[in-house]
Design a protein around this motif. Structure first.
Motif, short mmCIF file in Angstrom:
data_model
loop_
_atom_site.label_atom_id
_atom_site.label_comp_id
_atom_site.label_asym_id
_atom_site.label_seq_id
_atom_site.Cartn_x
_atom_site.Cartn_y
_atom_site.Cartn_z
N LYS A 72 13.65 21.42 44.08
CA LYS A 72 13.84 20.76 42.76
C LYS A 72 13.15 21.55 41.66
CE LYS A 72 14.21 16.02 44.45
NZ LYS A 72 13.53 14.73 44.60
N GLN A 73 11.92 22.01 41.97
CA GLN A 73 11.16 22.78 40.97
C GLN A 73 11.88 24.08 40.63
OE1 GLN A 73 8.19 21.40 39.76
NE2 GLN A 73 8.58 22.97 38.21
N GLN A 101 14.56 23.47 38.19
CA GLN A 101 13.98 23.18 36.87
C GLN A 101 13.52 24.46 36.19
OE1 GLN A 101 10.98 20.14 37.51
NE2 GLN A 101 12.64 18.68 37.87
N PHE A 105 21.80 19.35 39.85
CA PHE A 105 21.38 20.07 38.64
C PHE A 105 22.55 20.69 37.88
CE2 PHE A 105 17.14 19.60 40.33
CZ PHE A 105 16.31 19.65 39.23
#
Ligand SMILES: NC(=O)c1ccc[n+]([C@@H]2O[C@H](COP(=O)([O-])OP(=O)(O)OC[C@H]3O[C@@H](n4cnc5c(N)ncnc54)[C@H](OP(=O)(O)O)[C@@H]3O)[C@@H](O)[C@H]2O)c1
Length: 324
Positions: free
Chosen positions: A47-48, A51, A96
């Motif tokens: 996830k990071q 981002q 995303f």
């Protein structure tokens, strides 16, 4: 123009793919990273990653890979790591808003007794050869994921089934290497040590196909630019060579004058491997350029030039392992 995120971009194939995508000039930016920065087995890290490095296109190459010996010693890792990295990545790519996902699969996903040349439509017709089944099946599940996501979410994921690679920069560590670097190293070290015999695994009868790493990187770039269909595509050179022929060819390249002994107590792996490469040619205009003798020579030249550095790195890794 799009932003591309490449996983496994520090690896043997990944570093060439990053170079190829950057130099073609079609992409606004090409990002990659190390596993020490984002461990793709961890959902939070994935996830990071999205981002921190937003992308329109994901090219997924990160994997735990190796030859028969490594697959036999670490089947759990080969299954779990490869499955979980891919599953997290594809799901987060979808969430995303990534527009296109290119997943690099493997010839090891094909059934053990696939008729030669392997056609993509045969991929589901049997269980893979046992020694590499955990790796091959983990990667095959990503094909199911992409197929399901295309149907439910209209997610554009494509699958490339890559044959065995070789070339400069390959992994020459005998604990984890594939067959070409392993043979080059064994013959080279036997020659340097004045030994009369090189012992190789199996009986020499299985056949394999090999693709030069720069050709593989070009195939991935072409598919990223041009291919958007659900059907998986073989990526290979279309050549087939037996282990016995390969050993003799490498023996000549290295100029080793001793004998080859086949250790039949060790497994052969899959009996035959050779891909039908027509779909890649028709769908995105890929065919291999490098001839096998030239590719082998370039690989051996690179190995000799980098032998001291390879040995130094191995000693360092062994030292760290002994201390931990
Ligand atoms: N080599 C072949 O003959 C062959 C044949 C068919 C298909 N393929 C496929 O091609 C791809 C590349 O293979 P390769 O031979 O280039 O492998 P490689 O040289 O061993 O590179 C593996 C890459 O994966 C990354 N990686 C491993 N574990 C990770 C983790 N937990 N989190 C994040 N990244 C991780 C490594 O990053 P770090 O270095 O930072 O750890 C490295 O960049 C793989 O998908 C493989 O299945 C290879």
């Amino acid at each position: 123009m799009s932003k591309v995120l490449v996983t496994g971009g520090s690896g043997f194939l990944g570093s060439r793919v990053v170079e190829e995508l950057k130099s073609c000039g079609s992409f606004e930016a090409v990002h990659t990273f190390r596993s020490s920065e984002y461990d793709l087995r961890q959902l939070d890290a994935v996830k990071q990653l999205f981002q921190d490095k937003p992308a329109d296109t994901l090219v997924h190459l990160a994997a735990v890979v190796g030859g028969i010996g490594a697959n036999m010693q670490r089947p759990g890792e080969f299954f779990y790591d490869n499955l979980v990295m891919g599953v997290h990545l594809v799901e987060q790519a979808r969430l995303f808003g990534v527009k296109k996902c290119v997943v690099i699969g493997t010839i090891c996903s094909y059934p053990k007794f696939t008729p030669v040349p392997f056609k993509e439509d045969e991929i589901w017709n049997g269980y893979p050869e046992e020694t590499n089944a955990p790796y091959g099946l983990a990667k095959k599940m990503l094909m199911v994921q992409l197929d399901a996501y295309r149907r439910q979410y209209n997610f554009n994921g494509i699958r490339l089934l890559m044959v065995n690679l070789y070339g400069p920069g390959d992994n020459f560590d005998l604990n984890s290497s594939h067959v070409i670097p392993a043979m080059l190293r064994k013959f080279h070290e036997a020659k340097e040590a004045g030994q009369d015999v090189v012992t190789l695994w199996g009986d020499g009868s299985p056949s394999r196909e090999f693709l030069y790493v720069d050709d593989a990187a070009r195939a991935i770039r072409l598919a990223t630019q041009r291919y958007n269909k659900p059907a998986p595509v073989n990526v290979g050179s279309g050549m087939e060579i037996t282990m016995r022929q390969l050993a003799n060819q490498i023996k000549r390249v290295v100029a080793f004058e001793g004998e080859i002994v086949w250790d039949t107590s060790k497994p052969n792996g899959q009996p035959r491997r050779c891909l039908d490469v027509s779909r890649a040619r028709e769908e995105f205009g890929f065919s291999a350029n490098m001839t096998f003798p030239m590719g082998l020579q370039l690989t051996y030249d690179w190995f000799k030039q980098n032998y001291a550095a390879i040995e130094a790195r191995e000693k360092l890794t062994q030292g760290v392992a002994a201390r931990t």
